[in-house]
Design an enzyme around this catalytic site. Sequence first.
Site, mmCIF file in Angstrom:
data_model
loop_
_atom_site.group_PDB
_atom_site.id
_atom_site.type_symbol
_atom_site.label_atom_id
_atom_site.label_comp_id
_atom_site.label_asym_id
_atom_site.label_seq_id
_atom_site.Cartn_x
_atom_site.Cartn_y
_atom_site.Cartn_z
ATOM 1 N N ILE A 1 0.825 -1.215 0.000
ATOM 2 C CA ILE A 1 0.000 0.000 0.000
ATOM 3 C C ILE A 1 0.861 1.268 0.000
ATOM 4 C CG2 ILE A 1 -0.237 0.346 2.508
ATOM 5 C CD1 ILE A 1 -3.281 0.666 2.000
ATOM 6 N N GLY B 1 12.345 -3.075 11.727
ATOM 7 C CA GLY B 1 11.359 -2.419 10.880
ATOM 8 C C GLY B 1 10.090 -3.210 10.643
ATOM 9 N N SER C 1 6.479 -4.116 11.031
ATOM 10 C CA SER C 1 5.298 -3.427 11.566
ATOM 11 C C SER C 1 4.053 -4.303 11.506
ATOM 12 C CB SER C 1 5.052 -2.117 10.803
ATOM 13 O OG SER C 1 4.838 -2.371 9.429
ATOM 14 N N HIS D 1 6.212 -11.939 6.058
ATOM 15 C CA HIS D 1 6.073 -11.445 4.690
ATOM 16 C C HIS D 1 7.441 -11.163 4.101
ATOM 17 C CE1 HIS D 1 5.701 -8.062 7.523
ATOM 18 N NE2 HIS D 1 6.317 -7.318 6.624
ATOM 19 N N HIS E 1 9.135 -8.795 1.296
ATOM 20 C CA HIS E 1 9.015 -7.669 0.371
ATOM 21 C C HIS E 1 9.799 -8.006 -0.900
ATOM 22 C CE1 HIS E 1 7.821 -4.568 3.507
ATOM 23 N NE2 HIS E 1 8.422 -5.442 4.298
HETATM 24 P P1 5GP Z 1 6.989 -4.435 7.559
HETATM 25 O O1 5GP Z 1 7.125 -3.001 8.002
HETATM 26 O O2 5GP Z 1 6.277 -5.241 8.624
HETATM 27 O O3 5GP Z 1 8.270 -5.072 7.095
HETATM 28 O O4 5GP Z 1 6.085 -4.422 6.258
HETATM 29 C C1 5GP Z 1 4.695 -4.264 6.319
HETATM 30 C C2 5GP Z 1 4.278 -3.697 4.994
HETATM 31 O O5 5GP Z 1 2.885 -3.814 4.889
HETATM 32 C C3 5GP Z 1 4.617 -2.211 4.825
HETATM 33 O O6 5GP Z 1 5.471 -2.047 3.705
HETATM 34 C C4 5GP Z 1 3.258 -1.553 4.637
HETATM 35 O O7 5GP Z 1 3.266 -0.503 3.694
HETATM 36 C C5 5GP Z 1 2.395 -2.703 4.188
HETATM 37 N N1 5GP Z 1 0.993 -2.565 4.564
HETATM 38 C C6 5GP Z 1 0.495 -2.197 5.786
HETATM 39 N N2 5GP Z 1 -0.852 -2.195 5.758
HETATM 40 C C7 5GP Z 1 -1.204 -2.572 4.488
HETATM 41 C C8 5GP Z 1 -2.472 -2.748 3.852
HETATM 42 O O8 5GP Z 1 -3.547 -2.575 4.425
HETATM 43 N N3 5GP Z 1 -2.460 -3.123 2.546
HETATM 44 C C9 5GP Z 1 -1.279 -3.338 1.866
HETATM 45 N N4 5GP Z 1 -1.370 -3.704 0.570
HETATM 46 N N5 5GP Z 1 -0.069 -3.186 2.439
HETATM 47 C C10 5GP Z 1 -0.040 -2.808 3.737
#
Ligand code: 5GP
Length: 112
Positions: A31, A91, A93, A98, A100
């Site tokens: 997103i 990082g 969240s 997941h 990336h």
């Molecule tokens: P993290 O910070 O945990 O490595 O990655 C979580 C990712 O999930 C972030 O890049 C964030 O932009 C994405 N994200 C969070 N909420 C949503 C959502 O509701 N939809 C989508 N498509 N991505 C999300």
Amino acid sequence: MSDCLFCKIIAGEIPSNKVYEDDLCYAFYDIDPQAPTHFLVIPKAHIQSVSDVTEETAPIVGHIFAVIAKLAGELGLESYRVVSNIGAQAGQSVFHLHFHVLSGRDMTWPPG
Ligand code: 5GP
Ligand code: ZN
């Protein structure tokens, strides 16, 4: 897991821009993209992070990497980065495993 954002995305309770889906995993565009191409690949099983992968669930992770290779080929990604953040300091969240997949711009090393 009922209060997990990514479990809700898998269930279709929260809309997402799907890239790919099969029995074991789901891929969708981030997103808040950090590169011209930025999608996430997640297991359908709720696993909190790489730290929670076991011998039992490791084949799912192997499958996810095969899916990443397939999608990268189909999308014509010649160079890309695969990242998984583990824990808040790194990082993370969303606490559902997941990966990336980021592509389409120059990247620096080491990562910030
Ligand atoms: P993290 O910070 O945990 O490595 O990655 C979580 C990712 O999930 C972030 O890049 C964030 O932009 C994405 N994200 C969070 N909420 C949503 C959502 O509701 N939809 C989508 N498509 N991505 C999300
Ligand atoms: Zn989950």
